[in-house]
Design a protein around this motif. Structure first.
Motif, short mmCIF file in Angstrom:
data_model
loop_
_atom_site.label_atom_id
_atom_site.label_comp_id
_atom_site.label_asym_id
_atom_site.label_seq_id
_atom_site.Cartn_x
_atom_site.Cartn_y
_atom_site.Cartn_z
N CYS A 84 -4.23 -8.59 -0.97
CA CYS A 84 -3.31 -8.75 0.17
C CYS A 84 -1.86 -8.63 0.21
O CYS A 84 -1.42 -8.43 -1.01
N PRO A 85 -1.00 -8.43 0.92
CA PRO A 85 0.65 -8.31 0.83
C PRO A 85 1.14 -9.59 0.25
O PRO A 85 0.90 -10.72 0.41
N VAL A 86 1.79 -9.24 -0.49
CA VAL A 86 3.09 -10.44 -0.95
C VAL A 86 4.39 -10.26 -0.64
O VAL A 86 5.12 -9.12 -0.89
N ILE A 87 4.85 -11.26 0.21
CA ILE A 87 6.31 -11.05 0.89
C ILE A 87 7.14 -11.92 0.03
O ILE A 87 6.78 -13.14 0.09
N ASP A 134 5.23 -3.88 -4.06
CA ASP A 134 4.28 -2.81 -4.14
C ASP A 134 3.36 -3.48 -5.70
O ASP A 134 3.90 -3.16 -6.58
N LEU A 135 2.03 -3.74 -5.31
CA LEU A 135 1.24 -4.01 -6.50
C LEU A 135 0.03 -3.07 -6.37
O LEU A 135 -1.02 -3.08 -7.41
N THR A 136 0.12 -2.01 -5.71
CA THR A 136 -1.10 -1.12 -5.43
C THR A 136 -1.66 -0.33 -6.92
O THR A 136 -2.76 -0.02 -6.98
N ASP A 137 -0.49 -0.02 -7.38
CA ASP A 137 -1.09 0.71 -8.86
C ASP A 137 -1.65 -0.33 -9.75
O ASP A 137 -2.17 0.15 -10.78
#
Length: 236
Positions: free
Chosen positions: A136-139, A174-177
């Motif tokens: 999930c996104p982290v804001i 951005d943690l997608t990697d």
């Protein structure tokens, strides 16, 4: 919020920015810095008015406080049993809340900052673990102003003149990697460092000054990880 929001509207001024970074749908983690025992109220007010009522991870002891505990339980907030065999329960509950489309608030420092100038400390890995598990996104969110009402570990609030609650949300971290890497200590530390860097950068913007080059680490200073380190018997 029926109780808290009118009080906050009456007693504080607001400088709120960054709502455009919240996801339009789906669950997410929102991660703020922690400068005062008052800032959960300011932070909850910010989230509630954005249309994202928060579900907080909070220490279990607060859930046993008369009246307050009943409100927290009724609002489906998430108790954290620190340093016990039940600590994993909070993680599972947070993951379920995100998967149910909720906004889950996690203070990544885990306690009030011990940095002498109230900059964010080295973070704990809870927010990163939830985010990487659910993808999930982290804001990241920075807040500044609540400490003027109540300084860390102080018992004397200063309500007047009215203080401004500065709250700034940033773009998702951005943690997608990291998604397809093993969820080990190295990955969790990297994700946590990114989250803390994003929060710190937002706080630099609010304060108009640079943060220290090195983030404060309670362990390096011989301080307990939680609780009032000013109390007698704690290391200094």
């Amino acid at each position: 919020m029926a109780i808290v929001r009118p009080v906050m509207l009456l007693l504080t001024k607001r400088d709120w920015r960054g709502w455009e970074h919240f996801p339009a749908s789906g669950g997410f983690v929102v991660a703020p810095n922690h400068v005062s025992h008052v800032d959960p109220l300011a932070f909850a007010h910010f989230l509630f008015d954005s249309g994202h009522p928060p579900f907080f991870l909070g220490k279990e002891a607060v859930f046993r406080v008369p009246v307050v505990g009943a409100i927290l339980r009724g609002a489906q907030q998430i108790p954290v049993f620190r340093n016990t065999g039940r600590a994993a329960d909070a993680f599972r509950a947070a993951v379920e809340a995100v998967e149910a489309g909720k906004c889950v608030g996690v203070y990544p420092e885990g306690t009030l900052t011990r940095d002498p100038a109230l900059w964010p400390m080295v973070g704990k890995t809870g927010a990163a673990r939830i985010a990487l598990t659910t993808r999930c996104p982290v804001i990241p969110v920075a807040q500044w102003g609540p400490q003027e009402i109540l300084a860390p570990y102080s018992k004397r609030p200063h309500v007047l003149p009215r203080k401004t609650m500065h709250v700034l949300a940033g773009p998702p971290v951005d943690l997608t990697d990291l998604y397809d890497r093993p969820l080990d200590a190295v990955v969790l530390r990297e994700a946590t460092a990114r989250i803390m860097a994003a929060i710190t950068g937002l706080l630099e913007e609010l304060r108009g000054e640079p943060a220290p080059a090195e983030r404060f680490d309670s362990r390096k200073h011989g301080l307990p990880e939680t609780g009032n380190f000013h109390k007698k018997g704690h290391a200094s």
